[in-house]
Every structure is written in C-alpha cells, then in structure tokens.
Design an enzyme around this catalytic site. Structure first.
Site, PDB file in Angstrom:
ATOM      1  N   THR A  87       0.838  -1.192   0.000  1.00 22.08           N
ATOM      2  CA  THR A  87       0.000   0.000   0.000  1.00 22.08           C
ATOM      3  C   THR A  87       0.877   1.247   0.000  1.00 22.08           C
ATOM      4  O   THR A  87       1.953   1.245   0.572  1.00 22.08           O
ATOM      5  CB  THR A  87      -0.867  -0.021   1.263  1.00 22.08           C
ATOM      6  OG1 THR A  87      -1.801  -1.062   1.123  1.00 22.08           O
ATOM      7  CG2 THR A  87      -1.586   1.289   1.492  1.00 22.08           C
ATOM      8  N   GLY A 100      -4.783  -5.222   6.921  1.00 18.77           N
ATOM      9  CA  GLY A 100      -5.953  -4.356   6.854  1.00 18.77           C
ATOM     10  C   GLY A 100      -7.027  -4.695   7.866  1.00 18.77           C
ATOM     11  O   GLY A 100      -7.617  -3.803   8.492  1.00 18.77           O
TER      12      GLY A 100
HETATM   13  N1  ASP Z   1      -3.604  -2.397   4.405  1.00 16.25           N
HETATM   14  C1  ASP Z   1      -3.758  -2.879   3.060  1.00 16.25           C
HETATM   15  C2  ASP Z   1      -5.005  -3.714   2.960  1.00 16.25           C
HETATM   16  O1  ASP Z   1      -5.365  -4.359   3.904  1.00 16.25           O
HETATM   17  C3  ASP Z   1      -2.624  -3.689   2.608  1.00 16.25           C
HETATM   18  C4  ASP Z   1      -1.313  -3.011   2.628  1.00 16.25           C
HETATM   19  O2  ASP Z   1      -1.040  -2.216   3.518  1.00 16.25           O
HETATM   20  O3  ASP Z   1      -0.513  -3.268   1.713  1.00 16.25           O
HETATM   21  O4  ASP Z   1      -5.601  -3.743   1.897  1.00 16.25           O
END
Ligand code: ASP
Length: 321
Positions: A186, A240
C-alpha cells in the site's frame, strides 16, 4: 511555528530472503525520493497539504514497484480491485473509492468523490461510473497487471495463503529489498502545509489472493487514512483487517486528543502495541500541525521517506541501526 513537511510510505514488510539486488534497492530509493521531492515542491510554492498528498500518491500509483495503481496485486480470481482514500484535515472533507477495477488512479477518483459528490465512499461499478462522469478514461483491468504480481499470486495459490504477513516459503528472486510475498505494498502520504493544514491519502491493490469483494482499511476513513487539523494526519499500511478493527488511524488521533499523548507516543502505542496484540503487522506515517512526524512500523522494514520544505528528502527502507 509549523514546518511544512510531507511523509510517504510504499508499504511495510519483511526483509527479502532472496538475494537482494543493490540496483533494485536503488530503484526504490530513487522512486521514493522523487515522490517526496514533488511534495516538497508543491508545499514550498504554498500549495495545500491536500494537493501534496494527492500528487504524491498519484505518483506512487504510477510506479509499478508499489502495490497501488499499476503493479497492484491480484485477487483470488486473478483480477485487480483497488481502494483509495483522501482526507482534508482542515475541513474533514473525505473522498474514497473501494473495489474499483478500471480506474487508473484511484486516488484521483477519491479526490473527485471528495470534491464533486455529496458522498464519502463509492464502491465498484458505481464508483467507476461516477469517475467516468467526471471525465476519467477507464482502463482495462489488466492495465494494472505485472509479471511479478502474477508470479506472487501463483505462489500464494500454491500455498493457499492470502498474503498478509505470512511467510511465503517460496524461493523467488525478484531482488527487491522487502520480500514481495511478506510485504504490504500500500502507498500513502501525509502532509502539513505552510498554513498548518493537514491531509492524508492512502491507496492500495489490497492483499494478494484476497477474496473478490474484500475491502481493506485503506479506503476507510479512520482505519487506514485520517486527517484532522486538531490532532494528526495518518496513512497506514499493514494487515488491513486488524487496522479496521482498531480504527488505527483514528485511534492515534484519539490518543492525542483525549489522552494527551504526543504524536510519537500515540503512533507507537498503536503500531507497536495494539496492532501487534491483535496479530497484525505494518506501520504508519503521521504528521501533526507543528510539522512533527512519526514513521513507526513493527515489521522489519517499511519503504518510507519525508522532506521538510527547504531540506533534502530523507528516504529509508530498513530499521535504522
Ligand atoms: N492495508 C492494506 C489492505 O489491507 C494492505 C497493505 O497495507 O498493503 O488492503
């Protein structure tokens, strides 16, 4: 007096076990430094924190090294579903999209939701129709595909994993500093502008091998993205589901507002104690109105960088010695 600053992340994760390539590491460092510099340029010209974080995240979406926009991970069905959110700490105006498959830059669609709709969060087809109505050119779903992410999905399918912070067990040598199968890609940005206004933006392809229809924390205000001039701007990366359950970004703000914790204390409490207590991993970038920044992560590394107006950009990947 506040100091205008931008801080960004490109995901947190584990150090790659595969042979690490210095060249690939340089690619990440250069990409992060260029994004920080673009934010510094906007802020030094008197631009808003909202503009700085939107542009920083757009650039990160355009960079295939990160799991957002082009280079996004695959769902279980071999498709891409992207999420993004942007929030203005001055007005608390927020725009977000979730589960979009044909919008090249989800963060720009999120910004359009903030500016041109009466809503905060639009999903799937409706979000895409709205974007098209605002002049966005749709892209084919495979626009987001890269060979690296496809190989990652095949490994995940083989191991029957939804790649959160799991060990891949796979032997792969993509040469990136953080293990592609044990990192969160992300992207996000937070900024404090010359007027002391805060903003945050987060964008993601989500988790490799995630269920179709799964939405993570990134597009949810208060979970993966939050900005309020009264306290802090935060962008998260990590497991997440845990960040949602904790309302991690808002919890940092609440600890500052109601418990009197400093930016550093509040962000560390959430990342190092509360997220880990629920079995999650990841990190955040956060900034307060005085321009203090905090970039804690509980994994081995986090692609990150920051730059104060007038200073050089600072970029790091691993935990400092
Ligand atoms: N937090 C993001 C999700 O759960 C994933 C990430 O941080 O890469 O979609």
């Amino acid at each position: 007096m506040n100091r205008a600053v931008i801080a960004i992340h490109g995901g947190a994760g584990a150090i790659a076990r595969a042979a690490m390539s210095k060249e690939k590491e340089q690619c990440y460092v250069q990409a992060l430094a260029a994004v920080v510099a673009s934010g510094q340029t906007i802020l030094s010209a008197g631009g808003s924190a909202l503009d700085a974080v939107t542009e920083a995240v757009r650039l990160l979406e355009e960079c295939p090294l990160f799991n957002a926009g082009k280079g996004s991970v695959f769902t279980h069905q071999g498709t891409h579903e992207l999420d993004a959110c942007v929030m203005d700490g001055h007005t608390l105006d927020t725009g977000a999209v979730a589960g979009v498959s044909h919008i090249r830059n989800p963060i720009l669609a999120a910004r359009a939701v903030l500016k041109h709709s009466p809503h905060v969060l639009l999903i799937g087809e409706g979000a895409e129709r709205f974007a098209v109505s605002r002049g966005f050119e749709p892209v084919a779903n495979n626009f987001f595909s890269t060979d690296e992410r496809w190989a990652q999905l095949q490994r995940a399918l083989g191991n029957q994993q939804i790649l959160l912070d799991h060990d891949s067990g796979g032997q792969h040598a993509d040469g990136a500093p953080l293990d592609a199968d044990r990192k969160f890609g992300t992207v996000g940005a937070v900024a404090c502008d010359l007027h002391g206004n805060l903003a945050a933006a987060t964008s993601t392809g989500g988790m490799t091998n995630k269920y179709v229809g799964r939405v993570g924390d990134s597009p949810l205000p208060g979970a993966g993205c939050y900005a309020n001039n009264a306290s802090v701007a935060v962008s998260c990366t990590g497991t997440g589901e845990v960040f949602i359950r904790l309302l991690a970004a808002y919890d940092i703000a609440a600890l500052m507002t109601y418990a009197g914790l400093s930016l550093q204390q509040a962000s560390e409490r959430v990342v190092m104690e509360k997220v880990t207590a629920l079995g999650g991993s990841g990190g955040v970038v956060a900034v307060d109105r005085a321009g203090n920044i905090a970039l804690p992560f509980n994994s081995e590394g986090m692609y990150r960088g920051y730059g104060y107006v007038g200073d050089d950009a600072v970029v790091a990947i691993y935990r400092e010695a």
